[in-house]
Design a protein around this motif. Sequence first.
Motif: not given
Length: 141
Positions: A92, A97, A101, A134
């Motif tokens: 990540c 984002i 995800s 997240l």
Amino acid sequence: MSDNLDDLLSNIQQQCDDAAHDMFGKETSRWHNPTYARTMENPDSTGEVRGNCGDVIKIFLKIDNNTVSEASFFTTGCGPSIVSSDMVCELCMGKNIDAASEIDGEDILERLGGLPEDKTHCAHLASSAMQEALGNWMEKK
């Protein structure tokens, strides 16, 4: 006497290393020395999951400009939980984002080169903890 004990300990260590290699393949060093294993102070978000096996994985994130700038983890779990958590943090880092995800357990397993079948759930636990972190961050925004 000490030479015999040293030989015995060396033999036991080699057996442990061989078993770890069988379990983690090339990622054995990640188990011995995970890069991202630490409790982060003042994270922007956290996510925590507990598996049916009893393992707990907690992911800590710092997020700047919708991008994961720092990630770390804490787990009470087994070796596969450690390597899976470490890998999800690595995957990540630097991602926005939306891209972060999309990381799932299969991505972790692929990057690890697999885990024993009875331990693949650890990769899914790690990705679930990341997804929760997240999601918690998005709820704050």
